[in-house]
Design a protein around this motif. Structure first.
Motif, short mmCIF file in Angstrom:
data_model
loop_
_atom_site.label_atom_id
_atom_site.label_comp_id
_atom_site.label_asym_id
_atom_site.label_seq_id
_atom_site.Cartn_x
_atom_site.Cartn_y
_atom_site.Cartn_z
N ASN A 79 33.42 2.24 66.12
CA ASN A 79 32.83 2.97 65.69
C ASN A 79 32.06 3.58 64.46
O ASN A 79 30.95 3.60 64.47
CB ASN A 79 33.38 4.60 65.79
N ALA A 80 33.08 3.60 63.36
CA ALA A 80 32.06 3.37 62.55
C ALA A 80 31.51 2.42 61.85
O ALA A 80 29.82 2.93 61.06
CB ALA A 80 33.27 4.22 61.05
N LEU A 81 32.08 1.09 62.30
CA LEU A 81 31.88 -0.12 61.17
C LEU A 81 30.51 -0.59 62.26
O LEU A 81 29.44 -1.57 61.69
CB LEU A 81 32.84 -0.93 61.61
N MET A 82 30.88 -0.32 63.58
CA MET A 82 29.71 -0.09 65.10
C MET A 82 28.33 0.85 64.02
O MET A 82 26.53 -0.04 64.20
CB MET A 82 29.76 0.29 65.97
N ALA A 83 28.15 1.84 63.63
CA ALA A 83 27.10 2.08 63.07
C ALA A 83 26.26 1.64 61.29
O ALA A 83 25.21 2.09 62.09
CB ALA A 83 27.65 3.57 62.29
N LEU A 84 26.90 0.89 61.01
CA LEU A 84 26.27 0.33 59.75
C LEU A 84 25.39 -0.25 60.49
O LEU A 84 24.22 -0.10 59.55
CB LEU A 84 27.58 -0.51 58.81
N PRO A 85 25.52 -1.25 61.08
CA PRO A 85 24.00 -2.55 61.61
C PRO A 85 23.60 -1.96 62.03
O PRO A 85 22.21 -2.21 62.00
CB PRO A 85 25.34 -3.89 62.66
N ASN A 86 23.35 -0.56 63.54
CA ASN A 86 22.99 0.34 64.11
C ASN A 86 22.12 0.67 63.18
O ASN A 86 20.81 0.72 63.19
CB ASN A 86 23.78 0.90 64.61
N LEU A 87 22.36 1.22 61.97
CA LEU A 87 21.70 1.81 60.85
C LEU A 87 20.58 0.77 60.43
O LEU A 87 19.06 1.72 60.13
CB LEU A 87 22.37 2.76 60.24
N VAL A 88 21.11 -0.18 60.18
CA VAL A 88 20.46 -1.51 59.13
C VAL A 88 18.80 -1.31 60.14
O VAL A 88 17.99 -1.42 59.77
CB VAL A 88 21.11 -2.06 58.81
N SER A 89 19.34 -1.54 61.82
CA SER A 89 17.81 -1.91 62.24
C SER A 89 17.28 -0.75 62.63
O SER A 89 16.01 -0.70 62.29
CB SER A 89 18.85 -2.03 63.83
N LEU A 90 17.62 0.85 63.20
CA LEU A 90 16.67 2.02 62.20
C LEU A 90 16.29 1.88 61.83
O LEU A 90 14.76 2.30 61.59
CB LEU A 90 17.38 3.34 62.51
N LEU A 91 16.23 1.53 60.10
CA LEU A 91 15.84 2.33 59.11
C LEU A 91 14.78 1.07 58.41
O LEU A 91 13.64 1.55 58.53
CB LEU A 91 16.49 2.03 57.77
N LEU A 92 14.80 -0.51 59.20
CA LEU A 92 14.10 -1.47 59.07
C LEU A 92 13.24 -1.43 59.68
O LEU A 92 12.45 -2.27 59.12
CB LEU A 92 15.01 -2.81 58.24
N LEU A 93 13.30 -1.44 60.71
CA LEU A 93 12.42 -1.23 61.66
C LEU A 93 11.88 -0.13 62.51
O LEU A 93 11.23 0.21 63.71
CB LEU A 93 13.20 -1.78 63.08
N SER A 94 11.69 1.16 61.67
CA SER A 94 11.29 2.42 61.15
C SER A 94 9.41 2.52 61.71
O SER A 94 9.07 3.10 62.56
CB SER A 94 11.50 3.29 60.35
N GLY A 95 8.99 1.21 60.97
CA GLY A 95 7.51 0.49 61.79
C GLY A 95 7.23 0.93 62.57
O GLY A 95 6.09 0.76 63.53
N VAL A 96 8.21 0.26 63.12
CA VAL A 96 8.00 -0.39 64.53
C VAL A 96 7.66 1.19 65.26
O VAL A 96 7.29 1.18 66.61
CB VAL A 96 8.99 -1.65 65.23
N LEU A 97 9.06 1.77 65.34
CA LEU A 97 9.34 3.29 66.02
C LEU A 97 8.03 3.91 66.05
O LEU A 97 7.40 4.67 66.93
CB LEU A 97 10.40 3.93 66.16
N VAL A 98 7.40 3.97 64.90
CA VAL A 98 6.35 4.76 64.03
C VAL A 98 5.15 4.08 65.21
O VAL A 98 4.23 4.76 65.74
CB VAL A 98 5.87 4.21 62.75
#
Length: 456
Positions: A417-436
């Motif tokens: 579960n913890a190892l799943m979170a790391l790649p997912n958080l990378v996508s959330l932070l680096l694609l935050s411009g898309v989110l906005v």
């Protein structure tokens, strides 16, 4: 085996230590601020969850996708996990758990948006999405997408099948004297009937089971709080005060550290609602929604129901029960919930047993879907064969989990579960411009009714 288990225990403690807690909570706060507090739209999101977009592309309704995600998210951790947080961090842990849920709504919203934005349609016409597709299509990092899929695939056999089946088996034996072998056969048959039908079957069952189990649990907790009436307000006050004070709490509690309350409360909240882990967006990608933001809002309600409502109710029930019965030994989280609920006349024990069964069973179904989608991503050449094989193995692990002790599996599941979170958080932070950009277009400019060209 003992050496391996010791290693996994240490790895789990490290992965779920302060660095992960800070990273996850920091992401929650960052996305909350950058997306202008999407939490304020929670009631709009609840309304959208029950209003289907029937003409939109997708495999299941928005509610069906939400129910599947909630099925996997609302599990025994909502009951026993909160008790563990209270036993280790004191009553103040309940406040920090609740606060984590409030901020986690923004992260769950973001995960759902990216899942819809980067989902793909297979040759069979089904929709696939989740962090692996956001990583591959949004960032071009297929290697990291593969890692996420592998970690989630492995986690499905831990937190999804074996651990939950074991929880049902132990509950049936301790509460009703039913042999684990009988439980194994019954649960395995029930799971087989559902998962062999695929996402539509899983979503249909979850759509019926999740509202029932959530309503049943909420009504039961409210009844218990009525029985504990004189201790409810003192319990709430104690929870809030203890979150910011290390003084002795009284009423059976001893003094606790603010840091300990924050650590265990935040960790339990993060683990319970799965915001940031990347599991729920796999289900969100299958939804019929006219634009990504509508489903993102619907996905965000999952964290609201899981943590802001259910975990908070559980915490108040446990703390008020301890205040009412100071003789309860709250130092052992594994047995605290059972002892607290058993103090309630007539309904306490059977209520807890039914809640644990429905929560655990629904988690088995939800995580089976997550695992299937990861297998489809990893085995693109022969996805159908791989999915059939996965379902067969998953069903077998449900049976095995019902009859075998699983200390090592718990630790392995925590690590995955913890190892799943790391790649997912990378996508959330680096694609935050898309989110906005997507949030501005549909939410800030009040265009939720509009159709996206990719979803019509």
């Amino acid at each position: 085996m003992e050496t391996i288990n010791h290693f996994l225990t240490q790895a789990s403690d490290f992965l779920w230590g302060w660095p992960m807690i800070i990273l996850l909570l920091g992401t929650h706060v960052y996305l909350t601020i950058r997306l202008r507090f999407p939490q304020r739209k929670i009631f709009t999101a609840i309304h959208l969850s029950v209003v289907p977009d029937k003409d939109a592309k997708g495999d299941v309704s928005q509610f069906g996708a939400l129910a599947t995600a909630l099925a996997a998210t609302i599990g025994t951790g909502n009951i026993i996990g909160i008790a563990t947080a209270v036993s280790l961090g004191g009553p103040g842990a309940v406040f920090w758990c609740w606060l984590t849920g409030v901020f986690g709504i923004a992260t769950k919203y973001s995960e759902g948006l990216l899942a819809m934005k980067y989902r793909v349609k297979t040759a069979q016409g089904t929709m696939l999405g989740g962090p692996m597709y956001a990583l591959e299509r949004g960032l071009g990092w297929k290697w990291l997408a593969v890692l996420f899929a592998v970690f989630a695939f492995m986690a499905s056999f831990g937190i999804g099948s074996t651990v939950q089946a074991n929880a049902i088996s132990v509950m049936a034996e301790e509460g009703f004297g039913i042999s684990p072998w009988v439980t194994a056969v019954v649960v395995t048959l029930l799971v087989s009937l559902v998962v062999l039908g695929g996402i539509k079957s899983i979503a249909k069952v979850c759509g019926a089971l999740v509202p029932f189990m959530a309503a049943f649990y909420v009504v039961g907790c409210i009844y218990i709080l009525c029985v504990n009436g004189a201790f409810v307000l003192p319990a709430i006050k104690l929870i809030v005060v203890s979150a910011f004070s290390s003084e002795a709490a009284g009423g059976g509690f001893v003094g606790g550290s603010i840091i300990m309350a924050a650590r265990y409360g935040i960790a339990r909240g993060l683990f319970s609602n799965e915001s940031g882990l990347g599991s729920a967006p796999i289900a969100a990608a299958a939804a019929q929604a006219r634009n990504p933001v509508r489903q993102a809002l619907v996905s965000a309600t999952g964290t609201f129901w899981d943590t802001v409502v259910i975990c908070a109710l559980t915490g108040i029930v446990i703390v008020s029960s301890i205040l009412m019965h100071p003789d309860i030994d709250y130092s052992h989280g594994g047995t605290l919930t059972k002892m607290a609920f058993s103090k309630i006349p007539v309904v306490g024990t059977p209520f807890l047993s039914i809640a644990l069964f429905t929560f655990a069973f629904s988690t088995i179904l939800g995580w089976c879907y997550y695992g299937e989608r990861c297998v489809e991503y990893l085995a693109r050449r022969k996805p159908n064969t791989a999915v059939i094989a996965y379902r067969a193995v998953y069903i077998v692990t449900v049976f095995v989990g019902s009859v075998v002790g699983l200390g090592m599996v718990w630790n392995l599941a925590d690590c995955m579960n913890a190892l799943m979170a790391l790649p997912n958080l990378v996508s959330l932070l680096l694609l935050s411009g898309v989110l906005v950009r997507e949030t501005r277009k549909y939410l800030w400019e009040d265009r939720l009714h509009e159709w996206s060209s990719d979803h019509k």
